[in-house]
Design a protein around this motif. Sequence first.
Motif, PDB file in Angstrom:
ATOM      1  N   THR A  86       0.869  -1.171   0.000  1.00  0.00           N
ATOM      2  CA  THR A  86       0.000   0.000   0.000  1.00  0.00           C
ATOM      3  C   THR A  86       0.906   1.222   0.000  1.00  0.00           C
ATOM      4  O   THR A  86       1.848   1.291   0.795  1.00  0.00           O
ATOM      5  CB  THR A  86      -0.905   0.032   1.251  1.00  0.00           C
ATOM      6  N   GLY A  87       0.638   2.153  -0.900  1.00  0.00           N
ATOM      7  CA  GLY A  87       1.379   3.400  -0.968  1.00  0.00           C
ATOM      8  C   GLY A  87       0.483   4.554  -0.550  1.00  0.00           C
ATOM      9  O   GLY A  87      -0.644   4.679  -1.036  1.00  0.00           O
ATOM     10  N   LYS A  88       0.983   5.365   0.381  1.00  0.00           N
ATOM     11  CA  LYS A  88       0.226   6.509   0.878  1.00  0.00           C
ATOM     12  C   LYS A  88       1.107   7.751   0.866  1.00  0.00           C
ATOM     13  O   LYS A  88       2.326   7.660   0.781  1.00  0.00           O
ATOM     14  CB  LYS A  88      -0.256   6.268   2.314  1.00  0.00           C
ATOM     15  N   THR A  89       0.467   8.880   0.975  1.00  0.00           N
ATOM     16  CA  THR A  89       1.188  10.138   1.174  1.00  0.00           C
ATOM     17  C   THR A  89       1.292  10.383   2.674  1.00  0.00           C
ATOM     18  O   THR A  89       0.662   9.666   3.473  1.00  0.00           O
ATOM     19  CB  THR A  89       0.442  11.306   0.509  1.00  0.00           C
ATOM     20  N   LEU A  90       2.040  11.393   3.081  1.00  0.00           N
ATOM     21  CA  LEU A  90       2.150  11.715   4.504  1.00  0.00           C
ATOM     22  C   LEU A  90       0.807  12.127   5.098  1.00  0.00           C
ATOM     23  O   LEU A  90       0.591  11.986   6.297  1.00  0.00           O
ATOM     24  CB  LEU A  90       3.183  12.827   4.730  1.00  0.00           C
ATOM     25  N   SER A  91      -0.112  12.597   4.262  1.00  0.00           N
ATOM     26  CA  SER A  91      -1.446  12.974   4.756  1.00  0.00           C
ATOM     27  C   SER A  91      -2.329  11.754   4.979  1.00  0.00           C
ATOM     28  O   SER A  91      -3.426  11.869   5.506  1.00  0.00           O
ATOM     29  CB  SER A  91      -2.129  13.928   3.774  1.00  0.00           C
TER      30      SER A  91
END
Length: 169
Positions: A86-91
């Motif tokens: 899973t890839g996410k942003t810091l938000s």
Amino acid sequence: MKKYFFILSVLVIGLASCSKNSEPEPIVDPAVQAKTDDDAIVAYLSAHTDITAVKDLNHPELYYQVLAEGSGDPITENSQLVVSYTGKTLSGATFDARDDFSLKLSQNIIAGWKIGVPKIKNGGKILLIIPSALGYGPYANGPLPANTVLVFTITIKSVDGHTPSVDPI
């Protein structure tokens, strides 16, 4: 003949003057961006006290946390891997997630994966916090704007066709 040459010349000049006047991409100083990314990662880690990620000794811009070490031989750039991630942003916004994704680290993947994934073995799980320079850099990628810090959770499901062994209970 001169008439056709004149018309052709006018067309060429006219078309050349109609070309797009696109502005060049802004140039980002890599040192400034590295500091910006690191400050954002430190703030993220301060806000997420359950994450105990550390800086990589050889690539101090990369932060990682081994969630499960896994077992077996070390992963190399030529290992055929099957992973879930899973890839996410810091938000916290998810920008990508896959199950049973097949790859080799020698493929055209981001540097953060090439550095971080070999820290675990078959069956292992890792959290990578990847600064933009080790991700997509100053380029937008799909929904991600340029210079985005990436947070990946990666689980190794098999290495070279071997699934991790499960200890009997």
